[in-house]
Scaffold this active site. Structure first.
Site, PDB file in Angstrom:
ATOM      1  N   CYS A  81     -37.046   3.741  21.517  1.00  0.00           N
ATOM      2  CA  CYS A  81     -37.150   2.815  22.641  1.00  0.00           C
ATOM      3  C   CYS A  81     -37.976   1.569  22.360  1.00  0.00           C
ATOM      4  CB  CYS A  81     -37.769   3.545  23.828  1.00  0.00           C
ATOM      5  SG  CYS A  81     -39.415   4.234  23.495  1.00  0.00           S
ATOM      6  N   GLN A  82     -38.531   1.387  21.185  1.00  0.00           N
ATOM      7  CA  GLN A  82     -39.483   0.292  20.967  1.00  0.00           C
ATOM      8  C   GLN A  82     -38.948  -1.091  21.340  1.00  0.00           C
ATOM      9  OE1 GLN A  82     -38.795   2.720  18.829  1.00  0.00           O
ATOM     10  NE2 GLN A  82     -40.609   3.475  17.774  1.00  0.00           N
TER      11      GLN A  82
END
Length: 421
Positions: A81-82
């Site tokens: 998800c970064q």
């Protein structure tokens, strides 16, 4: 048992919830070697593929699961998800998002969905994937699913929602977006929230039927203090200041607007700086890569144990880990609370797979009463008294030293969230 293909499995947060709802993980694909080691330790019967999704052919995934195209009941996974996290906004002012190489994981998920054609799928990501005006990742996924339908003749009609996990009984404030669809075109209705805070007023006419939020004490109040504090003590410059902060407070306690000593300026640090759990509130989000003074910390002014973090993540009891503290924290901080996965898996069974289940939720924490009184904070040690003074507050979003390109030890979170309920 419903046959499941798991992608980006991590330590198994999604899988554990689906497992409790009667789904069997036939294959788990994960890049991180520490997570793979942990899966093998706790679920030796799962088939694990350790590798990058973009380097693993879909045929290999099906083969490892002993499945053919169309035989899987579920495809689940949470691509890293970064590129879409809130931290990307305030660290760099914005984010590369789809131009970030790590966003290739979305295309990897879509490719496996196209090639395996499961009866239903669930994709999970951070809430930032669906932020208004910055939802290109979400639109990429929805468009990709439409393309799959045209290419292979499926009829996936995805439904999506940003879910605050605390509103479903998870004793932790964590926001995630879920996308769910069925191959035959059935629409999915997300379950409505079941829990709410006890303060403030809700516009929801059905809110009175909801339970109060589950708390950190509900999650782990029965756990004994660890026999040893090795690796759990807060060191560094701020370790001796943590016992002076009351339960449920953070460094803001020691600002001109707090109830302690004026040691810091208002909102000049991370929200999680010296953040301490309260027995009467849900936990704040467990961090994947915290600094030495970044919480949430236990109300006994120490780091959380593996078992305590598992409870806050509503993992099943009995899990073990044989990796270091850094790897353990990262795996747990990146995971999905298993309870929300169990809730959604039950809804998928009922709505999309014609197999409702009526038994009670297995991962819902119990209420633990009575709740002990808060621990009395200590006086500020002499070593910090030299910091007492008139500290200016942060000037506002986009006006701090970091936003102006000036050096700073901490770039202030531009969108700080507090538990207002």
């Amino acid at each position: 048992m419903f046959k499941t293909i798991s992608l980006f499995s991590g330590i198994g947060g999604l899988d554990f919830g689906f497992e409790e709802a009667g789904f069997e993980t036939r294959v788990a694909l994960e890049l991180d070697r520490f997570a793979c080691r942990t899966i093998r330790l706790n679920r030796p019967g799962w088939n694990v593929i350790e590798g990058d999704i973009n380097n693993v052919p879909s045929a290999d995934i099906l083969s490892k699961a002993s499945l053919k195209v169309g035989e899987a009941d579920m495809l689940i996974g949470g691509p890293p998800c970064q590129p879409f996290s809130k931290s990307s906004y305030w660290v760099r002012g914005d984010t590369l998002r789809l131009d970030d190489p790590r966003a290739d994981t979305l295309a990897g998920y879509l490719r496996v969905l196209r090639d395996t054609q499961p009866r239903a799928f669930l994709l999970e990501n951070v809430g930032g994937l669906a932020y208004e005006g910055k939802d290109e990742g979400l639109q990429l996924l929805l468009g990709g699913i439409r393309d799959i339908n045209r290419q292979v003749g499926t009829n996936y009609q995805p439904s999506w929602r940003v879910i605050r996990c605390v509103e479903y009984g998870v004793p932790q404030i964590r926001e995630r977006v879920f996308i769910i669809g069925a191959r035959d075109g059935r629409s999915f209705r997300f379950p409505e929230p079941t829990h709410m805070g006890t303060g403030g007023k809700s516009q929801d006419l059905f809110a009175s039927a909801r339970e109060p939020f589950m708390t950190a004490w509900d999650a782990m109040g029965d756990l004994a203090e660890p026999n040893s504090l090795e690796g759990l003590q807060i060191g560094g410059k701020w370790g001796d200041l943590l016992p002076t902060i009351p339960e449920g407070e953070n460094y803001l306690w020691h600002t001109p607007r707090g109830g302690g000593r004026p040691l810091f300026g208002w909102r000049t640090r991370y929200w999680s700086f010296l953040l301490k759990l309260s027995k009467r509130l849900p936990s704040w989000t467990v961090q994947a890569q915290p600094g030495s003074a970044i919480g949430p910390f236990h109300w006994n002014s120490r780091k959380l144990t593996f078992q305590e973090m598992c409870r806050l993540q509503t993992f099943p009891d009995g899990l073990h880990v044989d990796v270091g503290r850094t790897e353990m924290q990262r795996m747990l901080g990146n995971a999905v609370p298993s309870l929300i996965a169990e809730i959604l898996a039950r809804a998928i069974r009922a709505q999309l797979l014609n197999a409702p289940i009526k038994s009670s939720l297995r991962l819902m924490p119990p209420r633990r009463l009575p709740v002990p009184p808060p621990i009395t904070p200590l006086a500020v040690p002499r070593e910090y008294l030299g910091m007492v003074g008139d500290h200016a507050p942060h000037p506002g979003t986009g006006k701090g030293r970091g936003a102006q390109g000036l050096p700073t030890a901490f770039k202030v979170q531009s969108r700080q969230r507090v538990l207002s309920d």
